[in-house]
Write a protein that holds these residues in place. Sequence first.
Motif, PDB file in Angstrom:
ATOM      1  N   CYS A 184      -0.320   3.163 -10.891  1.00 39.67           N
ATOM      2  CA  CYS A 184      -1.084   2.720  -9.722  1.00 39.67           C
ATOM      3  C   CYS A 184      -1.227   3.858  -8.723  1.00 39.67           C
ATOM      4  O   CYS A 184      -0.580   4.905  -8.848  1.00 39.67           O
ATOM      5  CB  CYS A 184      -0.429   1.507  -9.055  1.00 39.67           C
ATOM      6  SG  CYS A 184       1.193   1.815  -8.324  1.00 39.67           S
ATOM      7  N   ASP A 185      -2.076   3.634  -7.716  1.00 41.05           N
ATOM      8  CA  ASP A 185      -2.361   4.679  -6.723  1.00 41.05           C
ATOM      9  C   ASP A 185      -1.670   4.413  -5.390  1.00 41.05           C
ATOM     10  O   ASP A 185      -2.099   4.905  -4.347  1.00 41.05           O
ATOM     11  CB  ASP A 185      -3.871   4.814  -6.521  1.00 41.05           C
ATOM     12  CG  ASP A 185      -4.487   3.606  -5.805  1.00 41.05           C
ATOM     13  OD1 ASP A 185      -3.851   2.520  -5.799  1.00 41.05           O
ATOM     14  OD2 ASP A 185      -5.592   3.737  -5.259  1.00 41.05           O
ATOM     15  N   ILE A 186      -0.583   3.655  -5.392  1.00 50.11           N
ATOM     16  CA  ILE A 186       0.151   3.373  -4.168  1.00 50.11           C
ATOM     17  C   ILE A 186       0.601   4.687  -3.515  1.00 50.11           C
ATOM     18  O   ILE A 186       0.839   5.683  -4.193  1.00 50.11           O
ATOM     19  CB  ILE A 186       1.369   2.466  -4.471  1.00 50.11           C
ATOM     20  CG1 ILE A 186       1.880   1.774  -3.203  1.00 50.11           C
ATOM     21  CG2 ILE A 186       2.482   3.231  -5.172  1.00 50.11           C
ATOM     22  CD1 ILE A 186       2.846   0.635  -3.476  1.00 50.11           C
ATOM     23  N   ILE A 187       0.673   4.708  -2.183  1.00 44.65           N
ATOM     24  CA  ILE A 187       1.161   5.886  -1.469  1.00 44.65           C
ATOM     25  C   ILE A 187       2.661   6.013  -1.694  1.00 44.65           C
ATOM     26  O   ILE A 187       3.409   5.049  -1.527  1.00 44.65           O
ATOM     27  CB  ILE A 187       0.854   5.767   0.036  1.00 44.65           C
ATOM     28  CG1 ILE A 187      -0.660   5.754   0.262  1.00 44.65           C
ATOM     29  CG2 ILE A 187       1.498   6.914   0.813  1.00 44.65           C
ATOM     30  CD1 ILE A 187      -1.062   5.351   1.670  1.00 44.65           C
TER      31      ILE A 187
ATOM     32  N   ALA B 166       0.817  -1.218   0.000  1.00 44.74           N
ATOM     33  CA  ALA B 166       0.000   0.000   0.000  1.00 44.74           C
ATOM     34  C   ALA B 166       0.847   1.262   0.000  1.00 44.74           C
ATOM     35  O   ALA B 166       0.358   2.336  -0.360  1.00 44.74           O
ATOM     36  CB  ALA B 166      -0.933   0.013   1.215  1.00 44.74           C
ATOM     37  N   VAL B 167       2.113   1.160   0.429  1.00 47.10           N
ATOM     38  CA  VAL B 167       3.023   2.301   0.501  1.00 47.10           C
ATOM     39  C   VAL B 167       4.347   1.887  -0.131  1.00 47.10           C
ATOM     40  O   VAL B 167       4.832   0.780   0.108  1.00 47.10           O
ATOM     41  CB  VAL B 167       3.280   2.739   1.960  1.00 47.10           C
ATOM     42  CG1 VAL B 167       4.212   3.948   2.004  1.00 47.10           C
ATOM     43  CG2 VAL B 167       1.978   3.031   2.692  1.00 47.10           C
ATOM     44  N   ALA B 168       4.916   2.783  -0.932  1.00 51.14           N
ATOM     45  CA  ALA B 168       6.241   2.542  -1.508  1.00 51.14           C
ATOM     46  C   ALA B 168       7.239   3.493  -0.866  1.00 51.14           C
ATOM     47  O   ALA B 168       7.137   4.710  -1.034  1.00 51.14           O
ATOM     48  CB  ALA B 168       6.221   2.752  -3.022  1.00 51.14           C
ATOM     49  N   ALA B 169       8.178   2.947  -0.095  1.00 53.62           N
ATOM     50  CA  ALA B 169       9.255   3.739   0.517  1.00 53.62           C
ATOM     51  C   ALA B 169      10.418   3.766  -0.465  1.00 53.62           C
ATOM     52  O   ALA B 169      11.054   2.744  -0.717  1.00 53.62           O
ATOM     53  CB  ALA B 169       9.679   3.116   1.845  1.00 53.62           C
TER      54      ALA B 169
ATOM     55  N   LYS C  74      -0.109  15.857  12.606  1.00 55.36           N
ATOM     56  CA  LYS C  74      -1.462  15.632  13.107  1.00 55.36           C
ATOM     57  C   LYS C  74      -1.669  14.131  13.306  1.00 55.36           C
ATOM     58  O   LYS C  74      -1.139  13.321  12.551  1.00 55.36           O
ATOM     59  CB  LYS C  74      -2.491  16.173  12.114  1.00 55.36           C
ATOM     60  CG  LYS C  74      -2.432  17.680  11.909  1.00 55.36           C
ATOM     61  CD  LYS C  74      -3.462  18.128  10.878  1.00 55.36           C
ATOM     62  CE  LYS C  74      -3.394  19.633  10.653  1.00 55.36           C
ATOM     63  NZ  LYS C  74      -4.374  20.074   9.621  1.00 55.36           N
ATOM     64  N   PRO C  75      -2.441  13.745  14.312  1.00 59.09           N
ATOM     65  CA  PRO C  75      -2.691  12.315  14.505  1.00 59.09           C
ATOM     66  C   PRO C  75      -3.502  11.757  13.343  1.00 59.09           C
ATOM     67  O   PRO C  75      -4.255  12.502  12.716  1.00 59.09           O
ATOM     68  CB  PRO C  75      -3.473  12.275  15.820  1.00 59.09           C
ATOM     69  CG  PRO C  75      -4.066  13.638  15.990  1.00 59.09           C
ATOM     70  CD  PRO C  75      -3.119  14.583  15.328  1.00 59.09           C
ATOM     71  N   PRO C  76      -3.318  10.470  13.061  1.00 58.83           N
ATOM     72  CA  PRO C  76      -2.431   9.546  13.774  1.00 58.83           C
ATOM     73  C   PRO C  76      -0.973   9.771  13.375  1.00 58.83           C
ATOM     74  O   PRO C  76      -0.674  10.087  12.232  1.00 58.83           O
ATOM     75  CB  PRO C  76      -2.925   8.177  13.308  1.00 58.83           C
ATOM     76  CG  PRO C  76      -3.443   8.418  11.923  1.00 58.83           C
ATOM     77  CD  PRO C  76      -4.062   9.795  11.969  1.00 58.83           C
TER      78      PRO C  76
ATOM     79  N   SER D 256      -4.401   0.639  -0.949  1.00 56.80           N
ATOM     80  CA  SER D 256      -3.847   1.995  -0.867  1.00 56.80           C
ATOM     81  C   SER D 256      -4.899   2.984  -0.385  1.00 56.80           C
ATOM     82  O   SER D 256      -4.605   3.881   0.416  1.00 56.80           O
ATOM     83  CB  SER D 256      -3.297   2.419  -2.226  1.00 56.80           C
ATOM     84  OG  SER D 256      -2.201   1.610  -2.587  1.00 56.80           O
ATOM     85  N   ALA D 257      -6.129   2.832  -0.860  1.00 55.31           N
ATOM     86  CA  ALA D 257      -7.206   3.737  -0.427  1.00 55.31           C
ATOM     87  C   ALA D 257      -7.468   3.590   1.064  1.00 55.31           C
ATOM     88  O   ALA D 257      -7.660   4.580   1.779  1.00 55.31           O
ATOM     89  CB  ALA D 257      -8.469   3.459  -1.229  1.00 55.31           C
ATOM     90  N   GLU D 258      -7.470   2.349   1.558  1.00 58.99           N
ATOM     91  CA  GLU D 258      -7.688   2.127   2.991  1.00 58.99           C
ATOM     92  C   GLU D 258      -6.516   2.650   3.812  1.00 58.99           C
ATOM     93  O   GLU D 258      -6.700   3.192   4.913  1.00 58.99           O
ATOM     94  CB  GLU D 258      -7.915   0.641   3.243  1.00 58.99           C
ATOM     95  CG  GLU D 258      -9.249   0.151   2.700  1.00 58.99           C
ATOM     96  CD  GLU D 258      -9.354  -1.366   2.679  1.00 58.99           C
ATOM     97  OE1 GLU D 258     -10.496  -1.869   2.747  1.00 58.99           O
ATOM     98  OE2 GLU D 258      -8.306  -2.057   2.572  1.00 58.99           O
ATOM     99  N   ALA D 259      -5.299   2.502   3.278  1.00 54.25           N
ATOM    100  CA  ALA D 259      -4.126   3.016   3.981  1.00 54.25           C
ATOM    101  C   ALA D 259      -4.177   4.542   4.082  1.00 54.25           C
ATOM    102  O   ALA D 259      -3.800   5.110   5.112  1.00 54.25           O
ATOM    103  CB  ALA D 259      -2.848   2.577   3.272  1.00 54.25           C
ATOM    104  N   ARG D 260      -4.647   5.194   3.024  1.00 56.47           N
ATOM    105  CA  ARG D 260      -4.794   6.659   3.093  1.00 56.47           C
ATOM    106  C   ARG D 260      -5.790   7.048   4.181  1.00 56.47           C
ATOM    107  O   ARG D 260      -5.592   8.039   4.895  1.00 56.47           O
ATOM    108  CB  ARG D 260      -5.240   7.212   1.740  1.00 56.47           C
ATOM    109  CG  ARG D 260      -4.161   7.277   0.719  1.00 56.47           C
ATOM    110  CD  ARG D 260      -4.545   8.041  -0.541  1.00 56.47           C
ATOM    111  NE  ARG D 260      -3.380   8.103  -1.415  1.00 56.47           N
ATOM    112  CZ  ARG D 260      -3.050   7.149  -2.279  1.00 56.47           C
ATOM    113  NH1 ARG D 260      -3.847   6.087  -2.406  1.00 56.47           N
ATOM    114  NH2 ARG D 260      -1.957   7.250  -3.007  1.00 56.47           N
ATOM    115  N   GLU D 261      -6.853   6.277   4.316  1.00 58.01           N
ATOM    116  CA  GLU D 261      -7.837   6.573   5.353  1.00 58.01           C
ATOM    117  C   GLU D 261      -7.223   6.383   6.741  1.00 58.01           C
ATOM    118  O   GLU D 261      -7.409   7.202   7.642  1.00 58.01           O
ATOM    119  CB  GLU D 261      -9.063   5.683   5.177  1.00 58.01           C
ATOM    120  CG  GLU D 261     -10.188   5.986   6.148  1.00 58.01           C
ATOM    121  CD  GLU D 261     -11.434   5.164   5.857  1.00 58.01           C
ATOM    122  OE1 GLU D 261     -12.361   5.216   6.702  1.00 58.01           O
ATOM    123  OE2 GLU D 261     -11.490   4.469   4.839  1.00 58.01           O
ATOM    124  N   ILE D 262      -6.443   5.306   6.916  1.00 61.02           N
ATOM    125  CA  ILE D 262      -5.782   5.041   8.195  1.00 61.02           C
ATOM    126  C   ILE D 262      -4.826   6.171   8.555  1.00 61.02           C
ATOM    127  O   ILE D 262      -4.747   6.617   9.703  1.00 61.02           O
ATOM    128  CB  ILE D 262      -5.028   3.698   8.128  1.00 61.02           C
ATOM    129  CG1 ILE D 262      -6.017   2.526   8.035  1.00 61.02           C
ATOM    130  CG2 ILE D 262      -4.100   3.523   9.334  1.00 61.02           C
ATOM    131  CD1 ILE D 262      -5.364   1.200   7.667  1.00 61.02           C
TER     132      ILE D 262
END
Length: 282
Positions: free
Chosen positions: A61-64, A30-33, A167-169, A268-274
């Motif tokens: 793709c829409d990966i973070i 979900a995230v690309a470092a 900002k949290p989280p 990725s969409a759920e990770a953005r929400e988290i």
Amino acid sequence: MASKKQSSLLPTQPDEIAASVYASYKEGAAVAALHARRPDDGATCNADIYRDINGRIRDCCDIIINNSTGGGSSGDMLVERPDGLFESSFEERLKGCEAGAEMATFDGMTFVDVHGGREICVITPPSRCETLVQRMTDRGIKPEWEVFSPTHILQDVTRLIQKGYDKPPYYINMVLGADKGFQGAMPYSHDILAAMIAALPPQSIFCVSAIGAAQLPATTQAMLLGGHVRVGLEDNLYYSRGQLATNEQLVARTRRIATELGIDIASSAEAREILGLSTPNS
């Protein structure tokens, strides 16, 4: 820090990195470092190279996208000092914030990295920490707070969070097993990871990454403790003893372990929400 000489499977150029990210995305990442490299594979935070990598990824793709401000142990990042030591260039590190990433790694530590026979000073005193996180804040970038010991959590990370720089989280990545190269880093053990989790500021969510052979047990334990995980060739070149890995193989294995443990994998969409991120280009 790794090079093609150590593994031909290591992606270092924009087309290779984008292809590996997309393959990892299809396996569940979900995230690309990301760490940028020059054409000669030397480490860099050059914003133009990061923009090239980021654009190629966003086209498929829409990966973070998470660009590094940690730099590396070669290339543009190193300045030789009169005393024979090398120093990681802080000005070069800041360039990792200039390529439009949604996230960036906040490496706020001061330590010595022993790599390739060199002692490399990574100097990030409190004033530089504020400069770095302010650069992220000004550009709407979510910090990924990188910590190598409980001290890193309890000092600058907590101080800067309390000053309102995030900002949290709060997303805190705990890097374990780097103790053989990074002065002040902690080895991986169950007790050390538990102590670091206990030191987290309120409203934090945590990620665990670990170096070499520690990657598999540390990330598995992190999932059992309710955390997120980072795997890949930045931290570990091997799938098993003597068998070189690809990023996507390590992601796929992590997904299989999580599935067997009954843990859902975030899109990725759920990770953005988290993480409290907006959608790309919004």
